[in-house]
Design a protein around this motif. Structure first.
Motif, PDB file in Angstrom:
ATOM      1  N   TYR A 348       0.800  -1.385  -0.319  1.00  0.00           N
ATOM      2  CA  TYR A 348       0.522   0.156  -0.387  1.00  0.00           C
ATOM      3  C   TYR A 348       0.678   1.093  -0.200  1.00  0.00           C
ATOM      4  CZ  TYR A 348       0.386  -1.120   4.813  1.00  0.00           C
ATOM      5  OH  TYR A 348       1.178  -0.867   6.262  1.00  0.00           O
ATOM      6  N   ASP A 349       0.624   2.219  -0.291  1.00  0.00           N
ATOM      7  CA  ASP A 349       1.234   3.973  -0.853  1.00  0.00           C
ATOM      8  C   ASP A 349       0.979   4.392   0.797  1.00  0.00           C
ATOM      9  OD1 ASP A 349       1.565   6.702  -0.494  1.00  0.00           O
ATOM     10  OD2 ASP A 349       0.375   6.201  -2.583  1.00  0.00           O
ATOM     11  N   ARG A 352       0.053   8.208   0.890  1.00  0.00           N
ATOM     12  CA  ARG A 352      -1.880   8.284   1.014  1.00  0.00           C
ATOM     13  C   ARG A 352      -2.704   7.871   2.421  1.00  0.00           C
ATOM     14  NH1 ARG A 352      -3.585   7.538  -5.113  1.00  0.00           N
ATOM     15  NH2 ARG A 352      -6.118   7.918  -4.747  1.00  0.00           N
ATOM     16  N   PRO A 357      -8.778  10.483   6.872  1.00  0.00           N
ATOM     17  CA  PRO A 357      -8.595  10.870   8.329  1.00  0.00           C
ATOM     18  C   PRO A 357      -9.066   9.817   9.175  1.00  0.00           C
ATOM     19  CG  PRO A 357     -10.171  11.045   6.695  1.00  0.00           C
ATOM     20  CD  PRO A 357      -9.221  10.624   5.905  1.00  0.00           C
ATOM     21  N   LEU A 427      -5.424  -6.602   9.883  1.00  0.00           N
ATOM     22  CA  LEU A 427      -5.978  -7.679   8.726  1.00  0.00           C
ATOM     23  C   LEU A 427      -6.336  -9.065   9.429  1.00  0.00           C
ATOM     24  CD1 LEU A 427      -4.113  -5.448   5.800  1.00  0.00           C
ATOM     25  CD2 LEU A 427      -5.915  -5.524   6.441  1.00  0.00           C
ATOM     26  N   ASN A 430      -9.594  -9.273  10.681  1.00  0.00           N
ATOM     27  CA  ASN A 430     -10.460  -8.388  10.089  1.00  0.00           C
ATOM     28  C   ASN A 430     -11.299  -9.902   9.478  1.00  0.00           C
ATOM     29  OD1 ASN A 430     -12.184  -6.791  10.228  1.00  0.00           O
ATOM     30  ND2 ASN A 430     -11.209  -6.150   7.518  1.00  0.00           N
TER      31      ASN A 430
ATOM     32  N   ASP B  78     -10.041  10.689 -10.474  1.00  0.00           N
ATOM     33  CA  ASP B  78     -10.229  11.907  -9.376  1.00  0.00           C
ATOM     34  C   ASP B  78      -9.827  12.932 -10.383  1.00  0.00           C
ATOM     35  OD1 ASP B  78     -11.170  10.009  -7.379  1.00  0.00           O
ATOM     36  OD2 ASP B  78      -9.508   9.850  -6.461  1.00  0.00           O
ATOM     37  N   ALA B 116      -2.012   2.939  -9.207  1.00  0.00           N
ATOM     38  CA  ALA B 116      -2.758   3.557  -7.674  1.00  0.00           C
ATOM     39  C   ALA B 116      -4.110   4.710  -8.340  1.00  0.00           C
ATOM     40  CB  ALA B 116      -1.281   4.958  -8.162  1.00  0.00           C
ATOM     41  N   GLY B 120      -6.025   3.514  -5.163  1.00  0.00           N
ATOM     42  CA  GLY B 120      -6.096   4.694  -4.475  1.00  0.00           C
ATOM     43  C   GLY B 120      -4.887   4.286  -2.889  1.00  0.00           C
ATOM     44  N   GLY B 121      -3.671   3.773  -3.838  1.00  0.00           N
ATOM     45  CA  GLY B 121      -2.945   3.250  -2.769  1.00  0.00           C
ATOM     46  C   GLY B 121      -3.101   2.044  -1.685  1.00  0.00           C
ATOM     47  N   LEU B 122      -3.856   1.116  -2.041  1.00  0.00           N
ATOM     48  CA  LEU B 122      -3.966   0.966  -0.739  1.00  0.00           C
ATOM     49  C   LEU B 122      -3.378  -0.609  -1.256  1.00  0.00           C
ATOM     50  CD1 LEU B 122      -7.733   1.295   0.289  1.00  0.00           C
ATOM     51  CD2 LEU B 122      -5.594   2.380   1.495  1.00  0.00           C
ATOM     52  N   ASP B 123      -3.500  -1.926  -0.342  1.00  0.00           N
ATOM     53  CA  ASP B 123      -3.553  -3.022  -1.034  1.00  0.00           C
ATOM     54  C   ASP B 123      -4.906  -3.514  -1.393  1.00  0.00           C
ATOM     55  OD1 ASP B 123      -3.479  -4.091   1.717  1.00  0.00           O
ATOM     56  OD2 ASP B 123      -1.755  -4.776   2.129  1.00  0.00           O
ATOM     57  N   ALA B 125      -5.590  -5.898   0.690  1.00  0.00           N
ATOM     58  CA  ALA B 125      -6.345  -6.018   2.460  1.00  0.00           C
ATOM     59  C   ALA B 125      -6.773  -4.853   2.666  1.00  0.00           C
ATOM     60  CB  ALA B 125      -5.212  -6.906   3.145  1.00  0.00           C
ATOM     61  N   LEU B 126      -6.145  -4.304   2.823  1.00  0.00           N
ATOM     62  CA  LEU B 126      -6.740  -2.639   2.858  1.00  0.00           C
ATOM     63  C   LEU B 126      -8.143  -2.502   2.565  1.00  0.00           C
ATOM     64  CD1 LEU B 126      -3.576  -0.958   4.197  1.00  0.00           C
ATOM     65  CD2 LEU B 126      -5.130  -1.271   5.519  1.00  0.00           C
ATOM     66  N   SER B 129     -10.996  -3.697   3.188  1.00  0.00           N
ATOM     67  CA  SER B 129     -10.968  -4.115   4.695  1.00  0.00           C
ATOM     68  C   SER B 129     -11.679  -2.603   4.974  1.00  0.00           C
ATOM     69  CB  SER B 129     -10.061  -3.810   5.704  1.00  0.00           C
ATOM     70  OG  SER B 129      -9.385  -4.922   5.758  1.00  0.00           O
ATOM     71  N   MET B 130     -11.474  -1.420   4.124  1.00  0.00           N
ATOM     72  CA  MET B 130     -12.074  -0.133   4.754  1.00  0.00           C
ATOM     73  C   MET B 130     -12.688  -0.256   3.256  1.00  0.00           C
ATOM     74  SD  MET B 130      -8.303   1.853   4.630  1.00  0.00           S
ATOM     75  CE  MET B 130      -9.170   3.432   4.710  1.00  0.00           C
ATOM     76  N   HIS B1203     -14.422   9.984   5.793  1.00  0.00           N
ATOM     77  CA  HIS B1203     -13.345   9.466   5.228  1.00  0.00           C
ATOM     78  C   HIS B1203     -13.815  10.561   4.057  1.00  0.00           C
ATOM     79  CE1 HIS B1203     -10.403   7.388   3.457  1.00  0.00           C
ATOM     80  NE2 HIS B1203     -10.749   7.426   1.955  1.00  0.00           N
ATOM     81  N   ASN B1207     -10.719  12.715   1.563  1.00  0.00           N
ATOM     82  CA  ASN B1207     -10.673  11.780   0.465  1.00  0.00           C
ATOM     83  C   ASN B1207     -10.772  11.639  -0.514  1.00  0.00           C
ATOM     84  OD1 ASN B1207      -8.025  10.915   1.825  1.00  0.00           O
ATOM     85  ND2 ASN B1207      -9.482  11.124   3.678  1.00  0.00           N
ATOM     86  N   PRO B1208     -10.909  11.943  -1.900  1.00  0.00           N
ATOM     87  CA  PRO B1208     -11.113  11.450  -3.381  1.00  0.00           C
ATOM     88  C   PRO B1208     -12.159   9.964  -3.134  1.00  0.00           C
ATOM     89  CG  PRO B1208      -8.788  10.695  -3.141  1.00  0.00           C
ATOM     90  CD  PRO B1208      -8.831  11.448  -2.027  1.00  0.00           C
TER      91      PRO B1208
END
Lengths: 433, 1281
Positions: A348-349, A352, A357, A427, A430, B78, B116, B120-123, B125-126, B129-130, B1203, B1207-1208
């Motif tokens: 991940y980034d 970013r 938030p 994770l 989760n 975006d 990207a 959105g810069g996530l992997d 799993a993230l 989750s998000m 969020h 954030n975009p």
């Protein structure tokens, strides 16, 4: 010089061995005796290397042996170590092999060298001045000077006598030459100083990595006969030198009982632990093949990103455990995983995420704040680690690679690992049970 | 980022399926419905695989192979970019540009930044989750709320990150750390390592031998060695003296005996030195001499006796010389006797065999040639013998002859049968009728068949034409024409004209309808505005800028009137005429001041002063606009007061009106200030109403114009249609009419074509019918031929054939006749074929019979030749030949026996003759008389037997003489040997006498005794000296001399003294020796061992372990501390906004049952609670499972909402999260999601079709799009709203 036309031709071949930096009974550093590790050779690796050296001299019917300093660790006081050296030298005496020794910086401070009486085949060069021993029956002149003190910073070589014409001239010198990484700058000198002496061979000591400095004359660091830690990788041994009256030839001969190796694994393309295991076992098998029958101590570094990052982050030490298991599964191999350094990156980034938030952003920003604010970091570190830090022994907190848990640098170094563990475990948690 | 399209090109069960999320923009909530097996889960995975890559071992390869898997998308980034991409399952360049037009990926590799954009810069799993919630995660979220008992920090953190199990992570980190180290523990890993390290350090200290210690040990050995040497030396001196005196005590008696022996030997000094066994040797020599002399005498006597016996023996040497020949002849005597007997018997047998041979030879026809001698018999027998080959040839010839004869008989029989068959075949052929020619009928039949089922075709064509006719008639009616022909010839307005007019009218109509819609909207808006204006008016007087302006205009008008009164009335009149002058405030104030002055001077009322004072208030003359010409009571009163009359009264009235106008204007200004909003809205409504009225009037005018144009066009159009003879229709209807007429004309053309085809076929039928009738000879004559009558009896019954009869009947008759002809021809052909076969068969059989006969004849000739060798006549039967062969075999066998008997007789005769010659020769040689008769037989054998006895006796005498000769020789040799032995014994005795110095043997014993005594004494002395020397360490002389100074008692006393000294010194020496051993042992322990080094190595290893464990511990502890800090930090920052937004969501999702989320104190903790509609707070553990899930969802959606503040947007992917919600709660949740979808795209996947209906009801305003993923149907996205 080697091709000096004034030198009388001799029909006899002179064969001698050059070794240095034996550091007898110096321990191998960084090897955790984890269950299943092959522990047998560790405690006697430097002794075994010396015994191999003596075996070689006898088997090759060497005319003489030169030792270019640092027989022992300077701070090591067990007289048994000196006696072991004496026993091995006595073997050479019985085989008719004279030994010429210059004392290095470690020997200069060693109590053992002051007390030990060596067999009469061992000739030690004086520390007060450069001296020459000749072997007329071989046509050989050996020049050398021992360290008087540990911190000898004079150019000892400058005072060495010129070569004796018509003889094979061998210089013994314990020196850092014009500087070498990881080595103290003792008895510094320059190559041109050595050249001017007109010797045929300079047997150097002090630097633990084998290095041929110059071919004519041949100036060589033989390196130590047994690597002692993860930076001293590859085959270690001595130089077997032959002089046929015209030409000098030399070859390195491995003497090490335990060999150190470094293994780099790129984990980017690995989608799981199975791929990693297969790759690791193949690479470890390759190392074992190269080392023959020896025990191999391997430092592994894993880099990249992907599935392994999360696995290692969630279960710190998992890669090390896997590698140790793989090491025991390589058929016929004797492998010791010394250390596993994981430099795995997340996919991940982070920047970013840290700007977000949400709760993860909150966590990452906290870590960034702590990394930037030594006061906050110290407070966190003290609360978390003070108990253990107080109990850690001084040896661990000092030395070349000190571990002071409350130091900001150490805490900063630990932050990414702690962060990775947190993200990975959150994770993991989760996923519904 | 948001999806515009998702292309399931080759993924899971999908091939080229498209989910178009933009087709029904601006919907933000997309409900993707897929029943079981429709691939909903695959579509869901495709969504995340598109973003993060298709996993190496993807399970969605059950239709498309891994290498072929593709999922594509069109996404809006975006920054507004629109990216069309295709994801492949590949390590390198997995993202390619997508050509939207073709739906194919291109070779263009997309830049890395696209990844990207997607993630959105996530992997993965993230992201899941998000931005992903499925039913399991929802449940887990609810469970975690319960597990943490709603602890506020953890609950907010979990909801805020989409992660869960925060408390469990903290516990696990604690447990990891504690497994490694606890400050006062012993068994934890680090504690254990620390303890072990201390032990190793101690061991190392213990095992290390410092050089100084080693030097000390070495010195101790030296000291001990010296002490030991001293003690040993003292002990050695005592022991040496002890040993010397002990020797002396033993030596003193020996010295005395030595002296005695020396003296005795001196007395025997003259005795000779003889051997110790001299006496024994003398006695043995004397005995040997006597024995030898006796033995020699006995041997001589024996020799003499044997010589006498030898002389008495005689031997017949002649017979002895022939003994061997005699013995051989004697041995053959029995054989000779046997030969004599067999010779007699053999002659008789040979004669008998010769007789039998003669008899047989006579039987086989040789009797004429027989003579009575053996040579003739032998010759004839040989002549008559038949070889095995001849016999075999005769037998083979017999077999061949029999076989040939049998074959000839069989062939003759078969030829006779073939002749019979040929006659039968000829009869059958002759019985068949003559052939008939049907070729014309066959040609006509084939031509008729080529037409197919022409009657059915014609009937079908008629039916089809009838259908065409019906459709054409209907079509004509549908096109408004009664006459189809007229319709065909009609010339309607051109299609282009009609289309242009239709388009024009459509445009006019569309514009008119659009205007109608606009006018309707405006009317509705006007109604709404009027209603609102009425509401505003009903709430009190409404003052606006315009009413205020009107009031001020009236005030100004009143003032103008007053001023006119004051100035003379001209302006007043003008004002009355309704043309007030616009004036500015300065002028008004000036004039008011003047009015006030004038009024004071004329005694005006106080009110006027008040009014003038009011004019000091700020006025806005620039807003003054013309008001209504006459409105407001003040002005009316002013008008009334302006009537001619009393001037003062008029002025007062005008001033009063002015006063009223002033007050009204001021009142309105005050009201306007006090209720500015309402006034502004009222004014706005007024403006809007006016604007709408104006726009409505314009619109209506335009509408009327459009209507007029439309009507004009219709009138013109009607005229054109009428001129074309067409009924009225709309231009677009004419376009359709044109198309329908074209289709109708096509039908007509098809009908005409069908009719033409039918007619042509009908002509063909007629021709074919006629041809068939002619061939059948029926047709128009109505007569049927004989064949037809037979084959088409039904046709006859139905009546004569004519053209109307079905073609099939005629064809059936033709086929019957043709079939009959074919059968007759086939029968005839078959009979002819049989006849030809019979003829050929007969010819073959006859040839075979001829050949068989020929073979039989040849066999007979061969037979005759074969039996001629047997001397049989030609034609003799085979049995006779076989009997002759047996006879010839018997002759051969007897001939062989006869020959054998003759050979045996000849051999025996030769043996007897040779024996007789030998016997006769022997008799002549020995001088014996010859035997009478046959010397080789019995008489000769008698002579031989006599000679054999004589030879045996001569042999025995010779053997006896030889034995005696040998014994005589042995006796004579013994005599010589005994003489030699006697000489040797005599010489030995002489030597003994010489050694002893005597002359006679008798003197020898005395000398021998003296010599033996001297030797014994000498031996004893020698042994004693040896013994003394062995016990001493010095020469014997020195010993003997030393012994002379000692006596035995003194030596004994000194020995006792020395024993006492030794007893004292010995323990001391042992002690010194033990000390030396100990010192050496301690030194030897320093042996170069590696014990200390090994401990050092172990300590290094422990340190390595400790380092690793300490870092692991630090990592766990640090992670724990950071997470706790983060929980507290997030709680502090997000608590307010999250709880506020979650409250709104929970309120909506539970339809007001739980209107609020709040934080409560629970001891030292703060926990989550929800407030029920009745105000009661419930903690999470008191909520039902479903409500906890809703609470978690509300918190998650609130966090996502937060969020999105900074954030975009990223698409929110939900999977069946409404699984356990009832319809009401589902509807409320869907509405909440629809609200969230205004900020970010929401994709909700579900298996449950009823949710589609729930969503349609709950979500309005175009915010919802439903997409179906049916397995069979093409899942093109379908908009519901």
């Amino acid at each position: 010089m080697a091709d000096d036309p004034r030198r009388p031709l001799r029909s006899m071949t002179v064969r001698f061995i050059h070794a240095s930096d034996l550091h007898i009974d110096s321990p191998l550093i960084g090897l955790d005796r984890y269950p299943g590790a092959p522990a047998g050779e560790l405690r006697s690796a430097t002794r075994a290397a010396l015994a191999n050296l003596v075996d070689l001299a006898i088997a090759e019917k060497a005319d003489f042996l030169v030792l270019a300093g640092d027989l022992y660790d300077g701070d090591w006081t067990d007289f048994n170590t000196g006696l072991y050296f004496r026993i091995q030298m006595a073997r050479l005496r019985d085989a008719g092999v004279p030994v010429f020794v210059v004392k290095g910086n470690h020997d200069a401070e060693s109590q053992i060298t002051r007390t030990l009486t060596a067999p009469d085949n061992v000739v030690e060069f004086p520390s007060s001045h450069a001296h020459t021993h000749t072997l007329p029956h071989l046509g050989v002149a050996l020049h050398g000077r021992s360290f008087r003190d540990r911190a000898t910073v004079d150019d000892l070589a400058a005072e060495y006598p010129d070569a004796i014409p018509g003889m094979l001239n061998v210089g013994l010198l314990h020196t850092s030459l014009d500087g070498r990484p990881y080595h103290d700058p003792y008895a510094p000198t320059r190559l041109d100083v050595l050249r001017r002496k007109g010797y045929d061979y300079w047997a150097l000591g002090h630097v633990h990595a084998r290095e041929v400095i110059c071919e004519r004359p041949r100036v060589v660091y033989s390196g130590n006969p047994q690597g002692r830690h993860a930076r001293e990788t590859g085959a270690k041994g001595c130089e077997l030198v032959e002089w046929d009256g015209k030409k000098l030839s030399a070859q390195p001969v491995a003497l090490d009982a335990v060999r150190w190796a470094q293994l780099s694994i790129a984990a980017d393309a690995m989608d799981g632990i199975s791929a990693f295991q297969q790759h690791a076992i193949d690479r470890l098998a390759g190392l074992a093949r190269d080392a023959g029958e020896r025990l191999v101590a391997v430092r592994v570094s894993i880099t990249g990103s992907g599935a392994l990052h999360r696995l290692e982050s969630s279960q710190p030490g998992r890669m090390e455990s896997e590698l140790r298991a793989m090491a025991s599964e390589v058929p016929g191999a004797r492998l010791w995983i010394e250390k596993v350094a994981c430099d795995l990156r997340p996919d991940y980034d982070r920047a970013r995420l840290a700007a977000g938030p949400d709760a993860i952003g909150e966590l990452l920003r906290l870590i960034d704040r702590a990394a930037a604010d030594e006061t906050e970091l110290a407070a966190i570190g003290r609360r978390a680690l003070e108990d253990l830090h107080a109990r850690l022994p001084s040896e661990l907190k000092s030395g070349a690679d000190p571990l002071r848990l409350l130091d900001a640098d150490v805490l900063r170094m630990l932050l990414p690992a702690a962060e990775a563990t947190l993200i990975a475990r959150l994770l993991d948690g989760n996923m519904p049970a | 980022m948001r999806f515009e399209k998702l292309l399931l090109r080759a993924f899971g069960p999908f091939t080229d399926r498209v989910l178009d999320f933009e087709a029904h923009a601006p919907a933000g909530l997309h409900l993707v419905y897929g029943p079981n097996e429709a691939g909903k889960s695959s579509a869901l995975r495709a969504t995340t695989d598109l973003l993060f890559g298709i996993p190496l071992r993807s399970d969605d390869d059950f239709v498309h192979k891994h290498a072929d898997m593709r999922v594509g998308a069109v996404v809006r980034a975006d920054d507004g970019r629109r990216v069309a991409l295709m994801r492949r399952k590949a390590n390198k360049a997995p993202l390619r540009a997508l050509d939207e037009a073709t739906g194919q990926e291109t070779d263009a590799v997309l830049e890395a930044d696209i990844q990207a954009v997607l993630t959105g810069g996530l992997d993965r799993a993230l992201f899941e989750s998000m931005f992903g919630i499925d039913h399991a995660r929802l449940r887990e979220g609810g469970r975690q709320l319960l597990a943490g008992e709603g602890e506020l920090g953890a609950s907010l953190f979990q909801a805020g990150s989409g992660l869960s199990g925060v408390r469990a992570v903290l516990d696990r980190l604690d447990s990891d750390a504690q497994a490694l180290f606890v400050p006062r523990g012993q068994v934890r890993s680090i504690n254990e390592t620390l303890r072990r390290l201390d032990e190793l350090k101690r061991e190392q200290r213990d095992r290390t031998v410092r050089p100084r210690e080693w030097a000390s040990l070495e010195a101790a050995v030296d000291t001990a060695r010296k002490r030991d040497a001293e003690a040993a030396e003292q002990m050695r001196a005592v022991r040496d003296e002890q040993r010397r005196l002990e020797r002396m005590r033993t030596f003193l008696p020996q010295a005395a005996r030595h002296a005695q022996l020396v003296a005795e030997l001196a007395q025997l000094a003259d005795a000779p030195q003889l051997p110790a066994d001299a006496a024994e040797r003398r006695l043995r020599a004397q005995a040997a001499l006597g024995g030898a002399q006796d033995a020699a005498a006995r041997a001589q006597r024996e020799a003499d006796e044997l010589a006498a016996r030898r002389a008495g023996i005689e031997i017949d040497t002649g017979v002895l010389a022939q003994a061997e020949s005699i013995a051989r002849l004697h041995h053959d005597a029995d054989r000779a006797a046997e030969a004599e007997r067999e010779l007699a018997a053999g002659s008789s047998e040979a004669a008998q065999l010769a007789r039998r041979l003669r008899s047989l030879l006579a039987r086989v026809g040789q009797d004429v040639a027989i003579r009575d001698d053996d040579a003739s018999i032998d010759a004839l027998s040989r002549e008559s013998s038949v070889s095995a080959g001849t016999a075999e040839a005769v037998r083979a010839a017999a077999a061949r002859l029999a076989s040939a004869r049998q074959a000839a008989d069989t062939a003759l029989q078969r030829a006779a049968a073939a002749e019979g068959a040929l006659a039968a075949a000829q009869q059958a052929l002759d019985a068949l009728p003559a052939p008939v020619d049907d070729s014309a009928l066959a040609a006509a039949h084939a031509a008729a068949l080529a037409l197919g089922d022409i009657d059915a075709d014609l009937a079908a064509a008629d039916a089809r034409i009838a259908q065409f006719d019906a459709r054409i008639a209907d079509g004509a009616r549908g096109l408004g024409a009664c006459d189809a022909q007229a319709l065909r010839g009609a010339v309607p307005p051109p299609l282009g004209h009609a289309e242009a007019l239709a388009a024009r009218m459509a445009n006019l109509r569309a514009e008119r309808e659009s205007l109608d819609a606009t006018l309707a909207v405006m009317a509705a808006e006007t109604d709404a505005l009027q209603a609102e204006r009425a509401r505003l008016a009903a709430s009190g007087e409404v003052v606006t800028a315009s009413t205020l302006a009107a009031a001020r205009a009236r005030r100004d008008q009143a003032w103008a009137r007053v001023r006119a009164r004051l100035d003379g009335g001209a302006d007043a009149a003008r004002l009355d005429a309704g043309h007030p002058t616009v004036r500015g405030a300065p002028e008004l104030r000036t004039r008011t001041a003047r009015v006030a002055k004038a009024v004071r001077s004329t005694g005006a009322t106080a009110e006027l002063f008040e009014a003038s004072a009011l004019f000091e208030a700020p006025a806005r003359p620039e807003l003054a606009v013309p008001g209504p010409a006459s409105s407001g009571p003040g002005l009316a009163r002013s008008d009334a007061a302006a009537a001619p009359g009393n001037a003062a009264a008029s002025v007062a009235a005008d001033v009063a009106a002015l006063d009223t106008a002033l007050r009204e204007a001021d009142r309105q200004a005050d009201l306007l200030r006090a209720d500015a909003d309402r006034a502004a809205r009222f004014a706005s409504i007024e403006r809007d109403l006016a604007e709408r009225a104006e726009r409505a009037a314009t619109g209506r005018a335009r509408r009327d114009a459009l209507l007029a144009d439309e009507q004009g066009a219709i009138i013109e159009w009607s005229a054109r249609l009428a001129s074309a003879g067409l009924p009225f229709m709309e231009p677009d209807a004419l376009v359709r009419w044109h198309r329908q007429r074209d289709a109708w004309l096509s039908q007509c053309a098809l009908r005409d074509e069908a009719a033409g085809t039918r007619d042509a076929r009908r002509s063909l039928r007629s021709a074919s019918w006629a041809a068939l009738a002619r061939a059948l000879d029926v047709g128009g004559s109505g007569r049927a031929g004989a064949g037809v009558e037979t084959l088409a009896g039904d046709a006859d019954a139905a009546g004569p054939f004519d053209m109307q009869a079905p073609m099939a009947v005629l064809l059936q008759a033709a086929e019957a006749r043709l079939a009959s002809g074919r059968r007759a021809a086939e029968s005839r052909a078959e009979a002819t074929r049989a006849l030809r076969q019979a003829q050929a068969h007969l010819a073959r059989e006859r040839a075979t019979a001829d050949e068989a006969r020929s073979r039989a004849s040849a066999a007979e000739q061969a037979w005759d030749v074969a039996i001629a060798s047997l001397r049989l006549p030609a034609g003799a039967p085979a049995a006779q030949a076989e009997a002759r062969l047996r006879e010839l075999d018997e002759i051969e066998r007897l001939h062989a026996q006869w020959h054998a008997a003759r050979d045996s007789l000849a051999g025996r005769s030769a043996f007897l003759a040779a024996r007789a010659a030998q016997i006769e020769a022997l008799a002549l040689q020995l001088g014996r008389p010859l035997p009478g008769g046959n010397s080789g037989g019995t008489s000769g054998s008698l002579l031989v037997a006599a000679l054999h006895g004589q030879a045996q006796a001569a042999h025995d005498a010779h053997a006896q003489a030889c034995a005696l000769d040998e014994r005589i020789d042995r006796a004579r040799q013994a005599v010589a040997q005994h003489a030699v032995a006697a000489d040797e014994a005599a010489r030995a005795l002489a030597a003994m006498r010489a050694a002893a110095g005597v002359e006679h043997d008798a003197q020898l014993p005395a000398v021998e005794q003296r010599a033996a005594r001297r030797q014994a004494l000498s031996d004893e002395l020698h042994a004693l000296e040896q013994q003394m020397l062995e016990a001493a360490d010095r020469p014997l002389d020195a010993l003997l001399r030393e012994a002379q100074g000692h006596d035995l008692d003194a030596v004994a006393r000194r020995l006792e003294e020395l024993a006492a000294e030794g007893a004292t010194l010995e323990p001391q020496a042992r002690q010194a020796q033990a000390e030396l051993v100990e010192a050496r042992h301690r030194l030897a322990q320093v042996d170069g061992s590696e014990a200390a080094a090994a401990t050092r190595e172990a300590a290094e290893s422990a340190l390595a372990r400790l380092r690793g464990e300490a870092l692991a511990y630090a990592r766990a502890r640090l992670a724990h501390a950071l997470l706790e800090h983060a929980l507290a930090g997030y709680q502090a920052r997000a608590q307010g906004p999250m709880i506020e937004r979650a409250s709104r969501l929970l309120d909506a999702m539970t339809a007001g049952r739980y209107p609020r989320v709040r934080a409560e104190e629970d001891g030292e903790r703060r926990v989550l609670a929800v407030e029920r509609a009745d105000g009661k707070a419930l903690r999470v553990e008191h909520l039902s499972e479903g409500t906890r899930d809703v609470l978690y969802l509300a918190l998650r959606l609130a966090a996502l909402d937060l969020h999105l503040d900074g954030n975009p947007p990223m698409p929110l992917v939900l999977d069946d999260i409404l699984l356990t919600f009832d319809d009401a709660r589902s509807a409320a949740t869907l509405a909440a999601l629809a609200a969230l979808s205004r900020r970010t795209q929401v994709l909700l996947f579900t298996h449950h079709e009823h949710l589609v209906d729930v969503a349609r009801r709950a979500v309005t305003g175009g915010a919802l799009a439903v997409h179906r993923l049916d397995a069979d149907a093409q899942p093109v996205s379908r908009s519901i709203q």
